[in-house]
Design an enzyme around this catalytic site. Structure first.
Site, PDB file in Angstrom:
ATOM      1  CB  SER A   1      15.664 -48.521 -10.545  1.00 15.02           C
ATOM      2  OG  SER A   1      16.920 -48.219 -10.006  1.00 15.02           O
TER       3      SER A   1
ATOM      4  N   GLY B   1      25.310 -51.473 -12.027  1.00 18.61           N
ATOM      5  CA  GLY B   1      25.609 -52.461 -13.060  1.00 18.61           C
ATOM      6  C   GLY B   1      24.623 -52.349 -14.214  1.00 18.61           C
TER       7      GLY B   1
END
Length: 606
Positions: free
Chosen positions: A226, A247
């Site tokens: 992101s 993750g």
């Protein structure tokens, strides 16, 4: 007998060597032309995507200019400086108009993406949504709030590329449920942000839209996946963003960019309509969550999203409304803590952040208890990586068919391309010298049977039960622990996949986990980094040292964790950490502001 018949049917003829050579050359030339045409086709698609993005940027720039001509007295800086909770209040009471806020943030986002290349594109339908919220009978909790969303969270009429050329031709036909709920609460999605190719990287670069840069230092990565959200929010171009995490993909950009970010328990927020390069991976689930400048913003976002609308649109989401009493509580907490997981020791500044925060929490009346997460080496290799590379990485490699591999991913791709037997042999050779690298290569060999996969999924459940039992034995409410940081130099994340052990653990466990910035890298931290040796004295330890060097002034964060479905408690703990860090900074002599890089981002076009 048969040979005689064949000779009659296929009479022997002498082969003209010149003809054979010509045929060979022709075949080779055809292959070269075929490859050239394929690459040219890829380039045309990339150029078209960039052209579309650039036209959208110009259109938004014209819209902002028109707004400026009509409302020249708007105090842009005053609006941009408002925290989300205060901005939402001003919008709901009517002292600020949604139109003013929308164009103020579009204008700032234009400036930020010029510097960091953080946007995939603007959402022109934001102007339609602006009209729509003014027709709503009730003002939602996010009335008039501009929201940026990560590339792969579906918005009707737009691409969800995941940074892959093969996804450029597919337009989303319907809003994702998260976007629908945001709109029903009065929010205005206005921009979609950049991601790394395939999403499987914590840098932020892809061949279509280029490299996104950290707004505080253009030599550094904003994190990923992101990363576009991280850069845009950190530089002030968005007040609230929605990312995803499988993750560390919310928490790592938050750490690298000095933001607050929450990875909820998977399915606390609907995943419906969020696409991805892999479908059907259930052992380690993905979660969508908010990113913002402070913890109250995350809490307001979660409160708005956990509503009847979401529970009705997606019945698979547990109908658990936001518990304000838990978030607002001031009761002392019993906090477990650790500053290293024993698998990938983090730089000194990140360990310092945990210890400083531990002391502040203890002084504030909370009870701190040492906690040691079990068997992280096993979790990283046998539980986390094997989930995604169960087939030796073939499904992931297939994503790059007919595509260009981004330079930031070439190290990972090359490892996966080694034949299974080659990986096994290399692992055997490296084991005595570099056991951590050897285990990684062995893991990339994948699984050999369905039975092994079933057992792998069972072992995740066994580990989760073991972890919760240890948590319960100590009577913990929450856990304080490190998060990877500070920001890596661009290009390094793809070479250090296993450095994310601090975040991946809570994806495997499916616990809510959030990140809070508490400090910045000091000159003393940089000096101490020179003595960093890691734990194995292998190439990864030396590479981590190179990746984080030159980070003076960049954000330093900690990670806060709670048990599944206790997002409110996690946020309450994050708020306590945030408050104590602010009090500590207020008591210290003023420090110079973090230098903000200037100039144009790579991949950004004139």
């Amino acid at each position: 007998m048969i040979q005689q018949h064949l000779r009659q049917l296929l009479p022997e003829k002498e082969v003209d060597p010149s003809a054979a050579f010509a045929l060979l050359c022709g075949s080779a030339a055809a292959m070269v032309v075929w490859k050239w045409l394929g690459k040219r086709q890829i380039q045309k698609k990339i150029e078209e995507a960039r052209r579309t993005r650039d036209e959208g940027v110009k259109k938004m720039a014209r819209a902002v200019q028109q707004f400026r001509e009509q409302a020249s007295s708007v105090q842009t800086d005053a609006i941009l400086s408002l925290p989300l909770v205060e901005l939402a209040g001003r919008l709901r009471e009517g002292s600020l108009s949604p139109r003013t806020v929308l164009y103020t943030y579009i204008e700032k986002a234009l400036e930020v993406t010029q510097q960091t290349n953080c946007l995939q594109h603007f959402i022109p339908e934001c102007e339609e949504q602006l009209q729509e919220i003014q027709r709503q009978r009730e003002k939602g909790l996010l009335y008039g709030i501009t929201v940026s969303i990560k590339d792969h969270i579906g918005h009707k009429g737009h691409l969800s590329t995941c940074g892959l050329v093969q996804c450029l031709g597919t337009v989303v036909q319907e809003d994702s449920i998260l976007v629908k709920v945001l709109k029903s609460q009065g929010a205005i999605p206005f921009a979609m942000t950049n991601v790394p190719q395939s999403l499987f990287n914590y840098d932020c670069s892809n061949p279509i839209f280029g490299q996104t840069l950290n707004p505080f230092n253009h030599q550094k990565s904003p994190g990923g996946s992101s990363g576009g959200e991280g850069a845009l929010i950190a530089a002030g171009g968005s007040i609230l963003g929605i990312g995803s995490d499988i993750g560390g993909s919310i928490r790592l950009p938050s750490s690298f960019c000095g933001l607050c970010g929450l990875k909820p328990t998977a399915k606390r927020l609907s995943l419906s309509g969020a696409s991805g390069p892999f479908s059907g991976i259930l052992a380690v689930p993905c979660a969508l969550g908010p990113m913002a400048r402070d913890v109250d913003s995350l809490a307001l976002c979660m409160k708005a999203l956990l509503c009847e609308e979401m529970f009705w649109l997606d019945p698979t989401v547990p109908p658990i409304p936001f518990n304000e009493d838990v978030y607002s509580s001031s009761a002392p907490l019993r906090v477990g803590y650790y500053d290293t997981d024993g698998y990938f020791p983090l730089p000194p500044c990140m360990q310092r952040a945990v210890q400083d925060t531990r002391r502040a929490l203890q002084a504030a009346g909370h009870q701190l208890v040492p906690f040691s997460p079990p068997r992280i080496h096993y979790v990283m290799n046998e539980l986390f990586l094997k989930t995604f590379f169960a087939d030796g990485g073939q499904a992931w490699l297939d994503l790059f068919t007919g595509d260009t591999v981004d330079p930031s991913l070439k190290s990972q791709v090359n490892c996966c391309r080694i034949p299974r037997l080659g990986k096994k042999l290399l692992a055997l050779i490296l084991k005595p010298l570099f056991p951590r690298l050897a285990d990684y290569l062995s893991t990339l060999s994948g699984m050999s049977s369905v039975k092994e996969m079933w057992n792998h999924q069972h072992q995740i459940e066994v580990y989760r039960t073991e972890f919760i039992a240890r948590w319960r034995e100590l009577g913990l409410d929450v856990v304080l622990c490190p998060v990877l940081g500070p920001a890596f130099t661009t290009g390094y994340p793809g070479k250090l996949l296993t450095a994310i052990s601090s975040t991946m653990l809570y994806n495997v466990l499916n616990f809510p986990a959030g990140v809070v910035p508490v400090s910045t890298v000091t000159e003393a931290d940089e000096e101490e980094l020179k003595l960093y040796q890691g734990c194995c004295d292998d190439p990864w330890d030396r590479m981590l040292k190179q990746a984080v060097s030159g980070a003076v002034g960049l954000p330093v964060a900690v990670q806060c964790v709670a048990l599944p479905w206790q997002e409110e408690l996690c946020l309450r703990f994050m708020k306590e950490v945030e408050t104590l860090s602010h009090e500590k900074r207020a008591a210290q002599p003023p420090q110079p502001h973090m230098p903000r890089a200037s100039g144009k981002a790579r991949g950004q076009r004139d």
